[in-house]
Design a protein around this motif. Sequence first.
Motif, short mmCIF file in Angstrom:
data_model
loop_
_atom_site.label_atom_id
_atom_site.label_comp_id
_atom_site.label_asym_id
_atom_site.label_seq_id
_atom_site.Cartn_x
_atom_site.Cartn_y
_atom_site.Cartn_z
N VAL A 52 4.20 9.88 -3.43
CA VAL A 52 4.25 8.44 -3.68
C VAL A 52 3.22 7.74 -2.79
CG1 VAL A 52 5.67 6.38 -3.81
CG2 VAL A 52 6.73 8.64 -4.11
N ILE A 53 2.37 6.95 -3.41
CA ILE A 53 1.43 6.08 -2.70
C ILE A 53 1.94 4.66 -2.87
CG2 ILE A 53 -0.98 5.40 -2.42
CD1 ILE A 53 -0.41 8.47 -2.18
N ALA A 54 2.31 4.01 -1.78
CA ALA A 54 2.93 2.68 -1.84
C ALA A 54 2.16 1.70 -0.97
CB ALA A 54 4.38 2.76 -1.40
N GLU A 55 2.04 0.48 -1.45
CA GLU A 55 1.17 -0.52 -0.80
C GLU A 55 1.50 -0.75 0.66
OE1 GLU A 55 -0.43 -5.09 -1.32
OE2 GLU A 55 1.34 -4.48 -2.43
N GLU B 210 -5.32 0.18 -6.56
CA GLU B 210 -4.76 1.02 -7.61
C GLU B 210 -3.28 0.75 -7.87
OE1 GLU B 210 -5.70 5.15 -7.22
OE2 GLU B 210 -7.87 4.80 -7.18
N TRP B 211 -2.51 0.42 -6.83
CA TRP B 211 -1.09 0.15 -7.05
C TRP B 211 -0.86 -1.15 -7.80
CZ3 TRP B 211 -2.89 1.61 -2.11
CH2 TRP B 211 -3.39 0.56 -1.32
N ASP B 212 -1.88 -2.02 -7.83
CA ASP B 212 -1.78 -3.25 -8.63
C ASP B 212 -1.83 -2.97 -10.12
OD1 ASP B 212 -1.90 -4.96 -6.32
OD2 ASP B 212 -4.08 -4.82 -6.33
N TYR C 102 -7.78 6.78 -11.39
CA TYR C 102 -6.98 6.68 -10.17
C TYR C 102 -7.22 7.86 -9.24
CZ TYR C 102 -4.95 2.78 -12.51
OH TYR C 102 -4.81 1.57 -13.13
N GLY C 103 -6.91 7.61 -7.96
CA GLY C 103 -7.16 8.60 -6.93
C GLY C 103 -8.51 8.43 -6.27
N LYS C 104 -9.07 7.21 -6.35
CA LYS C 104 -10.39 6.92 -5.77
C LYS C 104 -10.28 6.79 -4.25
CE LYS C 104 -10.72 3.21 -8.35
NZ LYS C 104 -9.50 3.39 -9.18
N PRO C 105 -11.32 7.15 -3.51
CA PRO C 105 -11.29 6.95 -2.06
C PRO C 105 -11.06 5.47 -1.71
CG PRO C 105 -13.15 8.33 -2.69
CD PRO C 105 -12.55 7.80 -3.97
#
Length: 258
Positions: free
Chosen positions: A63-66, A209-211, A236-239
């Motif tokens: 999970v990637i979260a802001e 990206e989470w937006d 998605y998954g950009k630096p």
Amino acid sequence: MNDPDLLALAGALAQRASGIILEIRARGFETLAKSDLSPVTEADHAAEAAILEGLRGNTTIPVIAEEEIAAGLTTAPGECFWLVDPLDGTREFAAGRDNFTVNIGLVRGGRAVLGAVALPAFRQLYLGRVGFGATRTDADGTRPIAVRTAPAEGLTVLASRHYAGDPALRAYLGAQRIATLGNIGSAAKFVRVAEGAADLYPRLGRTMEWDTAAPQAVVEAAGGTVTLFDGSPLTYGKPGWENPHFVCRGHLFARVTS
């Protein structure tokens, strides 16, 4: 869990986060500034905590979260990962307006494949699974949604409130016939395109990206597109997790010009 199960989980957690956000709004809150000077509130943190507990407790997907990223907590994304914005449109929320959202999207192979977008103030939940359709749930129940063909009288265009009056937007729209141009915050712009209430959302400002992952999945599930200005996919998954400029469209088979 299969993809329908993952979408149901995302929807349930978006609803749970919506309830938390509305409870905090009802009793009052303080607005603070993050290191990048963007606003953050107790509601952002509380909603994210509930979502993370649910995603990590029920799946093994990273999970990637802001707010975790803002706090310096980095998770390696992998080939499949969640992107979470627990309160998209914090400026709207802090100003007492209603166009703020909860976004939970799943990315696989660099593409948004499913997503849940809740609009807490409107008691609306949008779910989309690319290739399998999109729905809206509200007080009247659940129904399928789809983008519309742009009407002959002109486009309904939505743009960010934060960039209202941006001359670059007028330059982009050019000679297209515009019936209505509105400015609202958050991912609400995407879902209004997805349900056929608007036709076009050009984004000429910064987003992360989470937006966009969850609402992109809803739009594409509803038959629309979200691409870069050259027509290539928004991936998605950009630096650094930052998006280039993009455009969200319903059915625009031809330019509607005046």
